[in-house]
Motif scaffolding. Sequence first.
Motif, PDB file in Angstrom:
ATOM      1  N   ASP A 189       0.928  -1.174  -0.069  1.00 12.67           N
ATOM      2  CA  ASP A 189       0.016  -0.008   0.099  1.00 12.67           C
ATOM      3  C   ASP A 189       0.710   1.208   0.044  1.00 12.67           C
ATOM      4  OD1 ASP A 189      -2.792   1.067  -0.081  1.00 12.67           O
ATOM      5  OD2 ASP A 189      -2.310   1.926   1.881  1.00 12.67           O
ATOM      6  N   LYS A 190       1.980   1.325   0.723  1.00  3.67           N
ATOM      7  CA  LYS A 190       2.833   2.426   0.937  1.00  3.67           C
ATOM      8  C   LYS A 190       3.406   2.776  -0.592  1.00  3.67           C
ATOM      9  CE  LYS A 190       3.294   2.665   5.889  1.00  3.67           C
ATOM     10  NZ  LYS A 190       1.892   2.556   6.070  1.00  3.67           N
ATOM     11  N   GLN A 191       3.731   1.923  -1.043  1.00  5.61           N
ATOM     12  CA  GLN A 191       4.649   1.903  -2.476  1.00  5.61           C
ATOM     13  C   GLN A 191       3.800   2.110  -3.483  1.00  5.61           C
ATOM     14  OE1 GLN A 191       8.022   2.422  -2.488  1.00  5.61           O
ATOM     15  NE2 GLN A 191       7.725   2.298  -0.067  1.00  5.61           N
ATOM     16  N   SER A 192       2.682   1.171  -3.760  1.00  3.52           N
ATOM     17  CA  SER A 192       1.963   1.226  -4.898  1.00  3.52           C
ATOM     18  C   SER A 192       0.664   2.002  -5.082  1.00  3.52           C
ATOM     19  CB  SER A 192       1.502  -0.372  -5.104  1.00  3.52           C
ATOM     20  OG  SER A 192       0.603  -0.577  -4.130  1.00  3.52           O
ATOM     21  N   LEU A 193       0.007   2.147  -3.983  1.00  2.00           N
ATOM     22  CA  LEU A 193      -1.023   3.391  -4.220  1.00  2.00           C
ATOM     23  C   LEU A 193      -1.131   4.693  -3.652  1.00  2.00           C
ATOM     24  CD1 LEU A 193      -4.014   0.657  -3.640  1.00  2.00           C
ATOM     25  CD2 LEU A 193      -2.877   1.196  -5.781  1.00  2.00           C
ATOM     26  N   LEU A 194      -1.696   5.641  -4.009  1.00  2.00           N
ATOM     27  CA  LEU A 194      -1.876   6.874  -3.346  1.00  2.00           C
ATOM     28  C   LEU A 194      -3.504   7.296  -3.083  1.00  2.00           C
ATOM     29  CD1 LEU A 194      -0.944   9.791  -2.772  1.00  2.00           C
ATOM     30  CD2 LEU A 194      -1.468  10.459  -5.061  1.00  2.00           C
ATOM     31  N   HIS A 195      -3.849   7.478  -1.798  1.00  2.00           N
ATOM     32  CA  HIS A 195      -5.070   7.713  -1.265  1.00  2.00           C
ATOM     33  C   HIS A 195      -5.366   8.887  -1.115  1.00  2.00           C
ATOM     34  CE1 HIS A 195      -5.572   3.199  -0.392  1.00  2.00           C
ATOM     35  NE2 HIS A 195      -4.098   3.281  -0.216  1.00  2.00           N
ATOM     36  N   TYR A 204     -19.265  11.147  -0.128  1.00  2.00           N
ATOM     37  CA  TYR A 204     -19.346  10.595  -1.302  1.00  2.00           C
ATOM     38  C   TYR A 204     -20.784   9.802  -1.367  1.00  2.00           C
ATOM     39  CZ  TYR A 204     -18.283   7.469  -5.296  1.00  2.00           C
ATOM     40  OH  TYR A 204     -18.144   6.483  -6.346  1.00  2.00           O
ATOM     41  N   ASN A 205     -21.651  10.174  -2.181  1.00  2.00           N
ATOM     42  CA  ASN A 205     -22.790   9.656  -2.359  1.00  2.00           C
ATOM     43  C   ASN A 205     -23.568   9.133  -1.330  1.00  2.00           C
ATOM     44  OD1 ASN A 205     -22.460  10.153  -5.208  1.00  2.00           O
ATOM     45  ND2 ASN A 205     -21.817   8.193  -5.593  1.00  2.00           N
ATOM     46  N   GLY A 206     -23.407   9.690  -0.184  1.00  2.00           N
ATOM     47  CA  GLY A 206     -24.047   9.390   0.965  1.00  2.00           C
ATOM     48  C   GLY A 206     -23.437   8.299   1.853  1.00  2.00           C
ATOM     49  N   TYR A 207     -22.354   7.842   1.509  1.00  2.00           N
ATOM     50  CA  TYR A 207     -21.700   6.770   2.225  1.00  2.00           C
ATOM     51  C   TYR A 207     -21.504   7.125   3.623  1.00  2.00           C
ATOM     52  CZ  TYR A 207     -21.044   3.338  -1.778  1.00  2.00           C
ATOM     53  OH  TYR A 207     -21.334   2.529  -2.547  1.00  2.00           O
ATOM     54  N   THR A 208     -21.612   6.189   4.653  1.00  2.00           N
ATOM     55  CA  THR A 208     -21.235   6.494   6.030  1.00  2.00           C
ATOM     56  C   THR A 208     -19.981   6.071   6.283  1.00  2.00           C
ATOM     57  OG1 THR A 208     -22.441   4.778   6.593  1.00  2.00           O
ATOM     58  CG2 THR A 208     -23.688   6.950   6.682  1.00  2.00           C
ATOM     59  N   CYS A 209     -19.493   5.423   5.603  1.00  2.00           N
ATOM     60  CA  CYS A 209     -17.819   4.814   5.873  1.00  2.00           C
ATOM     61  C   CYS A 209     -16.906   5.819   5.393  1.00  2.00           C
ATOM     62  CB  CYS A 209     -17.745   3.396   5.236  1.00  2.00           C
ATOM     63  SG  CYS A 209     -17.960   3.398   3.440  1.00  2.00           S
ATOM     64  N   ILE A 210     -15.792   5.468   5.695  1.00  2.00           N
ATOM     65  CA  ILE A 210     -14.523   6.203   4.922  1.00  2.00           C
ATOM     66  C   ILE A 210     -14.421   5.996   3.532  1.00  2.00           C
ATOM     67  CG2 ILE A 210     -11.955   6.716   4.904  1.00  2.00           C
ATOM     68  CD1 ILE A 210     -12.096   6.143   8.195  1.00  2.00           C
ATOM     69  N   VAL A 211     -14.294   6.903   2.729  1.00  2.00           N
ATOM     70  CA  VAL A 211     -14.106   6.791   1.363  1.00  2.00           C
ATOM     71  C   VAL A 211     -12.767   7.327   0.930  1.00  2.00           C
ATOM     72  CG1 VAL A 211     -15.342   6.989  -1.262  1.00  2.00           C
ATOM     73  CG2 VAL A 211     -16.718   6.468   1.039  1.00  2.00           C
ATOM     74  N   GLU A 212     -12.046   6.542  -0.086  1.00  2.00           N
ATOM     75  CA  GLU A 212     -10.885   7.357  -0.711  1.00  2.00           C
ATOM     76  C   GLU A 212     -10.785   7.212  -1.930  1.00  2.00           C
ATOM     77  OE1 GLU A 212      -7.970   6.707   3.298  1.00  2.00           O
ATOM     78  OE2 GLU A 212      -7.960   5.419   1.475  1.00  2.00           O
ATOM     79  N   ALA A 258     -11.825   3.397  -2.704  1.00  2.00           N
ATOM     80  CA  ALA A 258     -11.711   2.424  -1.587  1.00  2.00           C
ATOM     81  C   ALA A 258     -12.683   2.923  -0.369  1.00  2.00           C
ATOM     82  CB  ALA A 258     -10.153   2.295  -0.938  1.00  2.00           C
ATOM     83  N   PHE A 259     -13.252   1.977   0.001  1.00  2.00           N
ATOM     84  CA  PHE A 259     -14.605   1.924   0.787  1.00  2.00           C
ATOM     85  C   PHE A 259     -14.103   1.087   2.243  1.00  2.00           C
ATOM     86  CE2 PHE A 259     -16.198   2.214  -3.223  1.00  2.00           C
ATOM     87  CZ  PHE A 259     -16.976   3.157  -3.246  1.00  2.00           C
ATOM     88  N   GLU A 260     -14.298   1.917   3.595  1.00  2.00           N
ATOM     89  CA  GLU A 260     -14.053   0.957   4.703  1.00  2.00           C
ATOM     90  C   GLU A 260     -15.252   0.478   5.184  1.00  2.00           C
ATOM     91  OE1 GLU A 260     -11.678   1.961   8.762  1.00  2.00           O
ATOM     92  OE2 GLU A 260     -13.006   3.133   8.098  1.00  2.00           O
ATOM     93  N   ASP A 261     -15.772  -0.502   4.175  1.00  2.00           N
ATOM     94  CA  ASP A 261     -16.835  -1.160   4.608  1.00  2.00           C
ATOM     95  C   ASP A 261     -16.803  -2.793   4.203  1.00  2.00           C
ATOM     96  OD1 ASP A 261     -17.232  -1.182   1.828  1.00  2.00           O
ATOM     97  OD2 ASP A 261     -18.965  -0.349   1.933  1.00  2.00           O
ATOM     98  N   ASP A 274      -8.659 -10.305   7.855  1.00  2.00           N
ATOM     99  CA  ASP A 274      -7.935  -9.046   7.486  1.00  2.00           C
ATOM    100  C   ASP A 274      -9.110  -8.027   6.844  1.00  2.00           C
ATOM    101  OD1 ASP A 274      -5.447  -9.895   8.676  1.00  2.00           O
ATOM    102  OD2 ASP A 274      -4.834 -10.491   6.701  1.00  2.00           O
ATOM    103  N   ALA A 275     -10.102  -8.325   6.525  1.00  2.00           N
ATOM    104  CA  ALA A 275     -11.186  -7.714   6.212  1.00  2.00           C
ATOM    105  C   ALA A 275     -11.288  -6.323   6.756  1.00  2.00           C
ATOM    106  CB  ALA A 275     -12.606  -8.227   6.122  1.00  2.00           C
ATOM    107  N   ARG A 276     -11.271  -5.138   5.939  1.00  2.00           N
ATOM    108  CA  ARG A 276     -11.408  -3.886   6.553  1.00  2.00           C
ATOM    109  C   ARG A 276     -11.913  -3.161   5.220  1.00  2.00           C
ATOM    110  NH1 ARG A 276      -7.555   0.632   9.092  1.00  2.00           N
ATOM    111  NH2 ARG A 276      -9.122   2.306   9.171  1.00  2.00           N
ATOM    112  N   TRP A 277     -10.998  -2.865   4.311  1.00  2.00           N
ATOM    113  CA  TRP A 277     -11.250  -2.239   3.138  1.00  2.00           C
ATOM    114  C   TRP A 277     -11.863  -2.653   1.994  1.00  2.00           C
ATOM    115  CZ3 TRP A 277     -11.033   3.085   3.030  1.00  2.00           C
ATOM    116  CH2 TRP A 277     -10.501   3.778   4.155  1.00  2.00           C
ATOM    117  N   ARG A 278     -12.434  -2.174   1.107  1.00  2.00           N
ATOM    118  CA  ARG A 278     -12.919  -2.765  -0.240  1.00  2.00           C
ATOM    119  C   ARG A 278     -12.416  -1.757  -1.233  1.00  2.00           C
ATOM    120  NH1 ARG A 278     -17.864  -1.651  -2.755  1.00  2.00           N
ATOM    121  NH2 ARG A 278     -18.557  -0.468  -1.110  1.00  2.00           N
ATOM    122  N   HIS A 279     -11.366  -2.091  -1.875  1.00  2.00           N
ATOM    123  CA  HIS A 279     -11.000  -1.346  -3.011  1.00  2.00           C
ATOM    124  C   HIS A 279     -11.333  -1.941  -4.430  1.00  2.00           C
ATOM    125  CE1 HIS A 279      -6.697  -0.440  -1.137  1.00  2.00           C
ATOM    126  NE2 HIS A 279      -7.555  -0.782  -0.131  1.00  2.00           N
TER     127      HIS A 279
END
Length: 79
Positions: free
Chosen positions: A27-33, A39-47, A61-64, A74-79
């Motif tokens: 994550d630190k090397q490959s992606l930029l968040h 975002y469209n009414g989502y209540t979770c963190i969105v990036e 990416a959604f934290e749901d 290890d489930a937390r994020w959905r990319h």
Amino acid sequence: CNNLLYESADKWRGPCIWPSFRAAADDKQSLLHVPVEGYNGYTCIVEEVYCRACELFLGHAFEDGVVKGDSHPDARWRH
């Protein structure tokens, strides 16, 4: 570009037609968040997610992950 973004072991069938990934390959090397507010009414963190090497927009990416059906320990994020 040839930047490794995701590993197939982290792929799962999410709630939409697109494949979902629970984490980036490195994550630190490959992606930029970039955080997104309201975002469209989502209540979770969105990036917004970009390739760090070429800055291509990859999507969101959604934290749901758990709420949307990912049962991996290890489930937390959905990319």
